[in-house]
Design a protein around this motif. Structure first.
Motif, PDB file in Angstrom:
ATOM      1  N   GLN A  99       2.464   1.607  -3.469  1.00  0.00           N
ATOM      2  CA  GLN A  99       1.211   2.358  -4.442  1.00  0.00           C
ATOM      3  C   GLN A  99       1.203   3.769  -4.249  1.00  0.00           C
ATOM      4  O   GLN A  99       1.316   4.428  -5.032  1.00  0.00           O
ATOM      5  N   ARG A 100       1.110   4.194  -3.105  1.00  0.00           N
ATOM      6  CA  ARG A 100       1.100   5.420  -2.752  1.00  0.00           C
ATOM      7  C   ARG A 100       2.407   6.351  -3.173  1.00  0.00           C
ATOM      8  O   ARG A 100       2.128   7.448  -3.824  1.00  0.00           O
ATOM      9  N   MET A 101       3.554   5.748  -3.091  1.00  0.00           N
ATOM     10  CA  MET A 101       4.685   6.561  -3.466  1.00  0.00           C
ATOM     11  C   MET A 101       4.788   6.332  -5.029  1.00  0.00           C
ATOM     12  O   MET A 101       4.944   7.653  -5.629  1.00  0.00           O
ATOM     13  N   VAL A 102       4.294   5.488  -5.632  1.00  0.00           N
ATOM     14  CA  VAL A 102       4.343   5.398  -7.077  1.00  0.00           C
ATOM     15  C   VAL A 102       3.400   6.642  -7.707  1.00  0.00           C
ATOM     16  O   VAL A 102       3.565   7.358  -8.339  1.00  0.00           O
ATOM     17  N   LYS A 161       0.771  -1.041   0.003  1.00  0.00           N
ATOM     18  CA  LYS A 161       0.055  -0.115   0.115  1.00  0.00           C
ATOM     19  C   LYS A 161       0.969   1.409  -0.035  1.00  0.00           C
ATOM     20  O   LYS A 161       0.556   2.295  -0.657  1.00  0.00           O
TER      21      LYS A 161
END
Lengths: 202, 202
Positions: free
Chosen positions: B30-33, B27
């Motif tokens: 995902q947030r980083m990407v 999770k």
């Protein structure tokens, strides 16, 4: 924090770069750098290889504004005949809805909330693209799935007005008490919404 | 988690690579990407540029085994006449001691705890390098600063025996109640150590 003067410039540079990732502070970045050096050079190489490709090759889907490497994204292609369109603010919201397993239609991603004060107007939300999509597609229903925050509500209200020109059913995701939520600990605004939108079970 | 099938392969690859960093789950990755894609392409490029250089150009200092781009690291050079040598397990421990501001001497980094069961013997700890350092240097005191864990204590005991052949004072960092610590909440083993090593104040 660590003594800048006595640390290798390259290690400092790596700590600084990683600490700019969301949710990563200086201490976590230090731990990451030493972990990569001690135990996982392969991961360092993979990340180093994929991130520049990510930000140069990924752009918005021309139809729904999802991030993709193609002109038209995977979801728009595989669900091109879907009768439902769900409008969300971010790709993370799209993933959250996909994970619920309760929706099989298409999406449209705003990428921002409407915020005239920050210079975020209809153009930044891609309203033109949304209108083209609705004109060309064969949608029966548009679900407005912005967050329950003030920004999300304002944007939902704006979208509702914009969408009224189209011959589609417009819905808004339901607000109420969360599954497993206890009334005693639910804030009064949510409780008021839950009562107001009560559903007949008889 | 997110539906693999409908996501861009490149985004999937980036999420996978970042989720291999310590402390980063799927999770967070995902947030980083999505953060990098939406708001910070520069950071993606910096990280992509620095990580491969990090793991190819950084190696152990020939003298103290600290990570460095040079043959001999910054600390060994700037403190070459120091009379104290502090032995720590990891570069993070070195940074923690540097941050305390209470030590100005040199370091030696083991990079492992002694663990015959995992195949970590004296060679992996760099004992040969440590002995060369002690023979060639002009040290008056060696401070064993391994952790207070069982592994740290075992390693400290082993080091003490190894170091007895050298004409130096051997110390071990003190154990006791932490600053601001409350006796009521201190575990009994720590309290026993604190009592055993009590210091005269009269």
């Amino acid at each position: 924090m660590f003594q800048e003067k006595d640390i290798s410039p390259l290690i400092k540079e790596a700590i600084h770069a990683l600490s700019r990732l969301p949710g990563v502070g200086k201490k976590s970045a230090q731990r990451m750098v030493f972990h990569l050096l001690r135990r996982d050079k392969d991961t360092a190489m993979s990340i180093g290889q994929v991130l520049p490709r990510l930000v140069t090759q990924i752009h918005h889907c021309k139809s729904c504004r999802q991030f993709t490497e193609r002109d038209i994204c995977e979801i728009c292609i595989s669900r091109q005949h879907a009768a439902q369109l769900c409008i969300v603010e971010s790709p993370m919201d799209l993933l959250a809805i996909e994970n619920s397993g309760a929706y099989q239609g298409r999406y449209f991603i705003l990428h921002h909330y409407l915020s005239p004060i920050d210079g975020i107007g209809p153009e930044e939300l891609g309203i033109q693209t949304l209108e083209t999509l609705l004109t060309s597609g064969d949608f029966e229903e548009v679900i407005i799935a912005t967050n329950g925050s003030v920004d999300g509500e304002t944007t939902a209200h704006f979208l509702k007005m914009k969408l009224e020109q189209f011959p589609v059913k417009i819905s808004r995701i339901a607000q109420g008490i969360p599954l497993g939520g206890e009334l005693e600990y639910t804030d009064s605004a949510t409780l008021a919404q839950a009562l107001y939108h009560r559903q007949s079970v008889s």
